[in-house]
Write an enzyme that holds these catalytic residues in place. Structure first.
Site, PDB file in Angstrom:
ATOM      1  N   ASP A 107       0.746  -1.309  -0.140  1.00 51.79           N
ATOM      2  CA  ASP A 107      -0.152   0.042   0.023  1.00 51.79           C
ATOM      3  C   ASP A 107       0.941   1.255  -0.138  1.00 51.79           C
ATOM      4  O   ASP A 107       1.962   1.069   0.347  1.00 51.79           O
ATOM      5  CB  ASP A 107      -0.984  -0.189   1.363  1.00 51.79           C
ATOM      6  CG  ASP A 107      -1.803  -1.167   1.312  1.00 51.79           C
ATOM      7  OD1 ASP A 107      -2.052  -1.610   0.144  1.00 51.79           O
ATOM      8  OD2 ASP A 107      -2.352  -1.602   2.344  1.00 51.79           O
TER       9      ASP A 107
HETATM   10  N1  URA Z   1      -1.368  -5.685   3.816  1.00 59.39           N
HETATM   11  C1  URA Z   1      -1.709  -4.700   3.622  1.00 59.39           C
HETATM   12  O1  URA Z   1      -2.727  -4.260   4.711  1.00 59.39           O
HETATM   13  N2  URA Z   1      -1.106  -3.764   3.214  1.00 59.39           N
HETATM   14  C2  URA Z   1      -0.151  -4.028   2.645  1.00 59.39           C
HETATM   15  O2  URA Z   1       0.607  -2.895   2.008  1.00 59.39           O
HETATM   16  C3  URA Z   1       0.386  -5.192   2.401  1.00 59.39           C
HETATM   17  C4  URA Z   1      -0.055  -6.251   3.072  1.00 59.39           C
END
Ligand code: URA
Length: 240
Positions: A107
């Site tokens: 993310d």
């Molecule tokens: N899980 C999440 O919620 N975000 C990420 O960036 C990676 C795994």
């Protein structure tokens, strides 16, 4: 010994531009091979172990690109970003030209170990849950993390878009609000949604390792490096 290739093809394979452009780089005296100025784009050589210097920049030949990158916050793992700059903007042009892609996405606000490669089979191997390769996420939670929440994560939680539960393969409580959680899948916002499903909330998220490969402590945010053959075996190590 690898199959000999013309210098023009070698430069092209490394992402220095079209074959024509690569040829012109040689004619413009902008390419050195292991310290010697090249003058013939058609000359054939074994590419393994070559160190090129192209337009003043040293570049070790790699048949395929396997890259470890320390992702900073506020970057998106996409070419067409919505709100933040792209992680690809932090990589040198030859890597982009040769088509490296993120191996799964982090993310925008997640930091840490991101792999990139131009090897489609590698990308598939590293992202399929079938290979059982663990990814360790260091979570800083909004609320103290309870044993009940950890038991729930290990026992499996059902997320709203899929009836099959997802499991934490391991949980190590680092302090009251910090948990290192290992998962093998890569569902959308998986860690954040798992924490929400057990009644907590992710404040910060950092991926520290994949398989048995931990991100090097000296790889600073925004920096990248080639993954060596030994590290490739570490990456492929499944959870027992
Ligand atoms: N899980 C999440 O919620 N975000 C990420 O960036 C990676 C795994």
């Amino acid at each position: 010994m690898a199959k000999p290739l013309t210098l023009e093809k070698i430069l092209f394979s490394q992402g220095f531009g079209t074959r024509r452009y690569c040829s012109d780089l040689v004619y413009a005296d902008l390419v050195e091979i292991n310290g010697t100025l090249a003058d013939d784009p058609e000359i054939k050589m074994d590419p393994e172990g070559l160190v090129l210097r192209v337009e003043g920049i040293d570049w070790a030949y790699h048949e395929k690109a396997y890259i470890a990158f320390n992702k900073p916050t506020n970057y998106e793992c996409s070419h067409k970003t919505k709100h933040h700059p792209s992680v690809y903007s932090l990589l040198p042009r030859p890597l982009i030209e040769r088509g490296v892609q993120c191996v799964g996405r982090l993310d925008q606000d997640t930091t840490g170990l991101l792999l990139l490669s131009d090897d489609g089979q590698f990308i598939h191997r590293m992202t399929t849950p079938k290979k059982n390769i663990g990814k360790v996420y260091e979570i800083t939670a909004a609320e103290p993390i309870t044993q009940k929440q950890i038991d729930h994560l290990l026992g499996g939680v059902v997320l709203d878009d899929d009836p099959s539960p997802c499991f934490a393969k391991a949980c190590v409580l680092m302090d009251e609000r910090r948990l290192a959680m290992t998962i093998v899948e890569g569902r959308y916002h998986q860690v954040k949604r798992m924490l929400a499903a057990v009644g907590n909330h992710v404040d910060q998220l950092h991926r520290s390792s994949i398989g048995a490969y931990a991100m090097a402590a000296d790889l600073k945010e925004g920096q990248w490096r080639w993954i060596n053959p030994f590290e490739m075996t570490q990456l492929a190590q499944p959870i027992e």
